[in-house]
Design an enzyme around this catalytic site. Structure first.
Site, PDB file in Angstrom:
ATOM      1  N   LYS A   1       0.829  -1.211   0.000  1.00 20.64           N
ATOM      2  CA  LYS A   1       0.000   0.000   0.000  1.00 20.64           C
ATOM      3  C   LYS A   1       0.862   1.260   0.000  1.00 20.64           C
ATOM      4  O   LYS A   1       0.597   2.185  -0.749  1.00 20.64           O
ATOM      5  CB  LYS A   1      -0.906   0.048   1.245  1.00 20.64           C
ATOM      6  CG  LYS A   1      -1.909  -1.080   1.335  1.00 20.64           C
ATOM      7  CD  LYS A   1      -2.830  -0.900   2.538  1.00 20.64           C
ATOM      8  CE  LYS A   1      -2.114  -0.971   3.866  1.00 20.64           C
ATOM      9  NZ  LYS A   1      -1.675  -2.335   4.239  1.00 20.64           N
TER      10      LYS A   1
ATOM     11  N   ARG B   1      -9.595   0.787   8.773  1.00 21.31           N
ATOM     12  CA  ARG B   1      -9.159  -0.592   8.936  1.00 21.31           C
ATOM     13  C   ARG B   1     -10.181  -1.407   9.711  1.00 21.31           C
ATOM     14  O   ARG B   1      -9.908  -2.538  10.093  1.00 21.31           O
ATOM     15  CB  ARG B   1      -7.857  -0.595   9.718  1.00 21.31           C
ATOM     16  CG  ARG B   1      -6.617  -0.985   8.921  1.00 21.31           C
ATOM     17  CD  ARG B   1      -5.510  -1.035   9.938  1.00 21.31           C
ATOM     18  NE  ARG B   1      -4.292  -1.637   9.555  1.00 21.31           N
ATOM     19  CZ  ARG B   1      -3.285  -1.050   8.944  1.00 21.31           C
ATOM     20  NH1 ARG B   1      -3.407   0.170   8.493  1.00 21.31           N
ATOM     21  NH2 ARG B   1      -2.159  -1.693   8.769  1.00 21.31           N
TER      22      ARG B   1
ATOM     23  N   ARG C   1      11.785  -7.863   4.866  1.00 13.08           N
ATOM     24  CA  ARG C   1      11.740  -6.411   4.791  1.00 13.08           C
ATOM     25  C   ARG C   1      12.761  -5.776   5.732  1.00 13.08           C
ATOM     26  O   ARG C   1      12.940  -6.184   6.864  1.00 13.08           O
ATOM     27  CB  ARG C   1      10.329  -5.921   5.149  1.00 13.08           C
ATOM     28  CG  ARG C   1      10.198  -4.413   5.144  1.00 13.08           C
ATOM     29  CD  ARG C   1       8.815  -3.963   4.800  1.00 13.08           C
ATOM     30  NE  ARG C   1       7.848  -4.200   5.858  1.00 13.08           N
ATOM     31  CZ  ARG C   1       6.571  -3.833   5.777  1.00 13.08           C
ATOM     32  NH1 ARG C   1       6.126  -3.236   4.693  1.00 13.08           N
ATOM     33  NH2 ARG C   1       5.751  -4.077   6.774  1.00 13.08           N
TER      34      ARG C   1
ATOM     35  N   ARG D   1      11.645  -3.772  11.128  1.00  9.43           N
ATOM     36  CA  ARG D   1      10.601  -3.077  11.880  1.00  9.43           C
ATOM     37  C   ARG D   1      10.111  -4.006  12.993  1.00  9.43           C
ATOM     38  O   ARG D   1       9.919  -5.196  12.764  1.00  9.43           O
ATOM     39  CB  ARG D   1       9.437  -2.750  10.934  1.00  9.43           C
ATOM     40  CG  ARG D   1       8.897  -1.348  11.090  1.00  9.43           C
ATOM     41  CD  ARG D   1       7.934  -1.019   9.976  1.00  9.43           C
ATOM     42  NE  ARG D   1       6.608  -1.574  10.208  1.00  9.43           N
ATOM     43  CZ  ARG D   1       5.593  -1.431   9.367  1.00  9.43           C
ATOM     44  NH1 ARG D   1       5.764  -0.775   8.247  1.00  9.43           N
ATOM     45  NH2 ARG D   1       4.429  -1.953   9.642  1.00  9.43           N
TER      46      ARG D   1
ATOM     47  N   ARG E   1      -0.850  -9.785  12.641  1.00  7.58           N
ATOM     48  CA  ARG E   1      -1.339  -8.715  11.772  1.00  7.58           C
ATOM     49  C   ARG E   1      -2.203  -9.274  10.651  1.00  7.58           C
ATOM     50  O   ARG E   1      -3.207  -8.680  10.267  1.00  7.58           O
ATOM     51  CB  ARG E   1      -0.165  -7.918  11.201  1.00  7.58           C
ATOM     52  CG  ARG E   1       0.468  -6.996  12.251  1.00  7.58           C
ATOM     53  CD  ARG E   1       1.877  -6.624  11.897  1.00  7.58           C
ATOM     54  NE  ARG E   1       1.951  -5.694  10.784  1.00  7.58           N
ATOM     55  CZ  ARG E   1       3.053  -5.505  10.055  1.00  7.58           C
ATOM     56  NH1 ARG E   1       4.147  -6.184  10.308  1.00  7.58           N
ATOM     57  NH2 ARG E   1       3.036  -4.631   9.067  1.00  7.58           N
TER      58      ARG E   1
HETATM   59  P1  ADP Z   1       0.914  -2.603   7.701  1.00  5.81           P
HETATM   60  O1  ADP Z   1      -0.159  -2.203   6.738  1.00  5.81           O
HETATM   61  O2  ADP Z   1       2.102  -3.147   7.017  1.00  5.81           O
HETATM   62  O3  ADP Z   1       0.429  -3.441   8.854  1.00  5.81           O
HETATM   63  P2  ADP Z   1       1.002   0.079   8.787  1.00  5.81           P
HETATM   64  O4  ADP Z   1       2.204   0.916   8.820  1.00  5.81           O
HETATM   65  O5  ADP Z   1      -0.118   0.484   7.906  1.00  5.81           O
HETATM   66  O6  ADP Z   1       1.546  -1.343   8.393  1.00  5.81           O
HETATM   67  O7  ADP Z   1       0.423  -0.114  10.268  1.00  5.81           O
HETATM   68  C1  ADP Z   1       1.252  -0.520  11.336  1.00  5.81           C
HETATM   69  C2  ADP Z   1       0.433  -0.651  12.616  1.00  5.81           C
HETATM   70  O8  ADP Z   1      -0.148   0.610  12.953  1.00  5.81           O
HETATM   71  C3  ADP Z   1      -0.757  -1.595  12.543  1.00  5.81           C
HETATM   72  O9  ADP Z   1      -0.401  -2.934  12.759  1.00  5.81           O
HETATM   73  C4  ADP Z   1      -1.663  -1.030  13.648  1.00  5.81           C
HETATM   74  O10 ADP Z   1      -1.219  -1.433  14.923  1.00  5.81           O
HETATM   75  C5  ADP Z   1      -1.442   0.457  13.524  1.00  5.81           C
HETATM   76  N1  ADP Z   1      -2.445   1.092  12.630  1.00  5.81           N
HETATM   77  C6  ADP Z   1      -2.220   1.694  11.429  1.00  5.81           C
HETATM   78  N2  ADP Z   1      -3.359   2.162  10.883  1.00  5.81           N
HETATM   79  C7  ADP Z   1      -4.354   1.848  11.747  1.00  5.81           C
HETATM   80  C8  ADP Z   1      -5.765   2.036  11.765  1.00  5.81           C
HETATM   81  N3  ADP Z   1      -6.423   2.652  10.748  1.00  5.81           N
HETATM   82  N4  ADP Z   1      -6.457   1.560  12.835  1.00  5.81           N
HETATM   83  C9  ADP Z   1      -5.840   0.955  13.856  1.00  5.81           C
HETATM   84  N5  ADP Z   1      -4.519   0.729  13.907  1.00  5.81           N
HETATM   85  C10 ADP Z   1      -3.765   1.165  12.879  1.00  5.81           C
END
Ligand code: ADP
Ligand code: ZN
Length: 212
Positions: free
Chosen positions: A13, A88, A123, A155, A166
């Site tokens: 994404k 999400r 990664r 990370r 996740r």
């Molecule tokens: P990825 O899509 O690879 O899991 P992100 O950087 O988008 O990585 O998100 C990392 C973490 O941040 C998620 O696992 C969650 O804990 C938190 N997070 C990000 N966006 C949201 C959201 N819209 N609602 C709740 N938690 C979020």
């Protein structure tokens, strides 16, 4: 164009969001990036978010809804925006609707779970924002950033067990949004490919109908 980008963690994404942002000249915001920045700065929100993120769980809805509300009301979003990683969950999508913003498309990048695990275990990231993969996008020198020369690291939430958490969270809580946006007639699914440029081509083709 007001766009939502969806997809499993590691589906790409962030990468596609940057390409769309450049081509369409609209800002992109990643709730993940914003939360990581808050963690790094040690703000109250960051402290609250960290334990959820490290466990591979979603940060509570009200936290991210607050961030997005501030962002979307800012002036730079007036000609369109890309939301990477928000909403999400169904409550987050409902909150977005309640803000009165019209979403033109919800684009889902589809990648099989096995691929996701393979990608995320390789990664490597840099504090400057650059991102690599030991096989698919290796830096010129192992573990060193091409852009700034700093040491690369894994990370925290890319640890194997967290990746599985996740993915579970994605299937249980985020994937139902596909039905939510399909029912509104704005869901677009694109297959995430091995080559980033192939995925980008598919994404741009899918979005071409929004071009003025
Ligand atoms: P990825 O899509 O690879 O899991 P992100 O950087 O988008 O990585 O998100 C990392 C973490 O941040 C998620 O696992 C969650 O804990 C938190 N997070 C990000 N966006 C949201 C959201 N819209 N609602 C709740 N938690 C979020
Ligand atoms: Zn770097």
């Amino acid at each position: 164009m007001n766009l939502i980008l969806m997809g499993a963690p590691g589906a790409g994404k962030g990468t596609q969001s940057a390409k769309i942002s450049e081509k369409w000249n609209i800002p992109a915001v990643s709730t993940g990036d914003m939360l990581r920045a808050a963690v790094k700065e040690g703000t109250e929100m960051g402290v609250k978010a960290k334990s959820y993120m490290d466990a591979g769980q979603l940060v509570p809805d009200e936290v991210v809804i607050g961030i997005i509300k501030d962002y979307l009301s800012s002036d730079k979003c007036k000609d369109g925006f890309i939301l990477d990683g928000f909403p999400r969950s169904i409550p987050q999508a409902e909150a977005l609707d309640a803000m009165g913003v019209k979403i033109d498309a919800a684009l889902s990048i589809e990648v099989a779970d096995e691929k996701i695990v393979e990608r995320m275990s390789g990664r490597r990231v840099c504090s400057c924002g650059a991102s690599y993969h030991v096989v698919y996008k290796a830096p010129k020198t192992a573990d060193v950033c091409d852009v700034c020369g700093a040491a690369l690291y894994v990370r925290a939430d890319d640890a194997a067990e967290t990746v599985l958490n996740r993915l579970n969270t994605y299937h249980a809580t985020t994937e139902p949004l596909k039905d939510y946006y399909a029912a509104k007639g704005i869901l677009i699914c694109v297959e995430g490919r091995e080559e980033v440029s192939d995925t980008t081509a598919a994404v741009m083709a899918a979005l071409s109908k929004f071009e003025a």
